[in-house]
Design a protein around this motif. Structure first.
Motif, short mmCIF file in Angstrom:
data_model
loop_
_atom_site.label_atom_id
_atom_site.label_comp_id
_atom_site.label_asym_id
_atom_site.label_seq_id
_atom_site.Cartn_x
_atom_site.Cartn_y
_atom_site.Cartn_z
N SER A 89 -1.17 0.88 -9.60
CA SER A 89 -1.69 0.83 -8.34
C SER A 89 -3.26 1.53 -8.51
CB SER A 89 -0.75 1.97 -7.90
OG SER A 89 -0.91 3.30 -8.53
N GLU A 90 -3.92 1.79 -7.36
CA GLU A 90 -4.95 2.41 -7.21
C GLU A 90 -5.07 3.82 -7.77
OE1 GLU A 90 -6.41 2.34 -3.06
OE2 GLU A 90 -6.13 0.12 -3.08
N ARG A 147 -0.36 -2.89 -3.28
CA ARG A 147 -1.46 -2.85 -2.37
C ARG A 147 -1.20 -1.29 -1.59
NH1 ARG A 147 -1.86 -6.56 3.02
NH2 ARG A 147 -0.64 -4.96 3.86
N SER A 148 -2.25 -0.69 -1.39
CA SER A 148 -2.26 0.30 -0.68
C SER A 148 -2.86 0.08 0.65
CB SER A 148 -2.86 1.62 -1.31
OG SER A 148 -2.01 1.84 -2.56
N VAL A 149 -2.18 0.70 1.78
CA VAL A 149 -2.74 0.29 3.16
C VAL A 149 -2.48 1.83 3.90
CG1 VAL A 149 -2.82 -0.88 5.23
CG2 VAL A 149 -2.67 -2.11 3.20
N LYS A 153 1.96 2.70 0.20
CA LYS A 153 2.01 1.57 -1.00
C LYS A 153 3.08 0.46 -0.69
CE LYS A 153 1.32 5.40 -4.58
NZ LYS A 153 2.00 5.63 -5.71
#
Length: 160
Positions: A89-90, A147-149, A153
């Motif tokens: 993850s980011e 993906r994070s938006v 998550k």
């Protein structure tokens, strides 16, 4: 899609059957992370090397390491491929998939998605126990993507 560059595995490591890979952004650059399939074992080695994009190179800055990942006994009874997919993850959490595959093309299959560690200060640190995020009966997970938006998550899986 256009391939911009390529590198031989043998230029930075000796491997037999890589099953999962991921790239993590760190404060000092990028890490390329991978693990081998380890079919029939409850343990595999997660390894990493520094990754440069310009020029494209892996393992040239001397950043390297490895950490053993083992399925706990209750999961090792259910899955014979400890790590079949991986993503970071980011914020640095390492997610993987594990699977049961008896070698037959038609199954039976079983999979689980796990959180197993963190990327911290340019290295991978394994959690004391993996956390099961979800399980899938009848499917063999082959990929994990994150993906994070907007602070939320999303975790995506691919099956075959």
């Amino acid at each position: 899609m256009r391939i911009l560059d390529a590198i031989e595995w043998s230029s930075f490591t000796a491997v037999a059957n890589v099953e999962g890979t991921a790239v993590a952004a760190t404060e000092s650059g990028y890490l390329f992370i991978w693990a081998e399939r380890a079919q029939g074992s409850d343990t595999t080695l997660v390894q990493w090397r520094d990754l440069s994009l310009t020029p494209f190179a892996i393992g040239t800055q001397g950043i390297a390491g490895s950490a053993s990942f083992s399925l706990p006994a209750d999961l090792a009874e259910l899955y014979n491929r400890p790590l079949v997919a991986m993503d970071v993850s980011e914020s640095g959490e390492l997610y993987t998939a594990t699977a049961w595959d008896d070698g037959e093309d038609d199954g039976p299959y079983r999979s689980a998605v796990l959180a197993i560690g963190q990327v911290v200060d340019g290295r991978v640190v394994m959690d004391a126990e993996p956390v099961v995020i979800g399980t899938l009966e009848g499917f063999r997970v082959e990929s994990v993507a994150l993906r994070s938006v907007g602070g939320a998550k999303g975790l995506f899986i691919g099956t075959d």
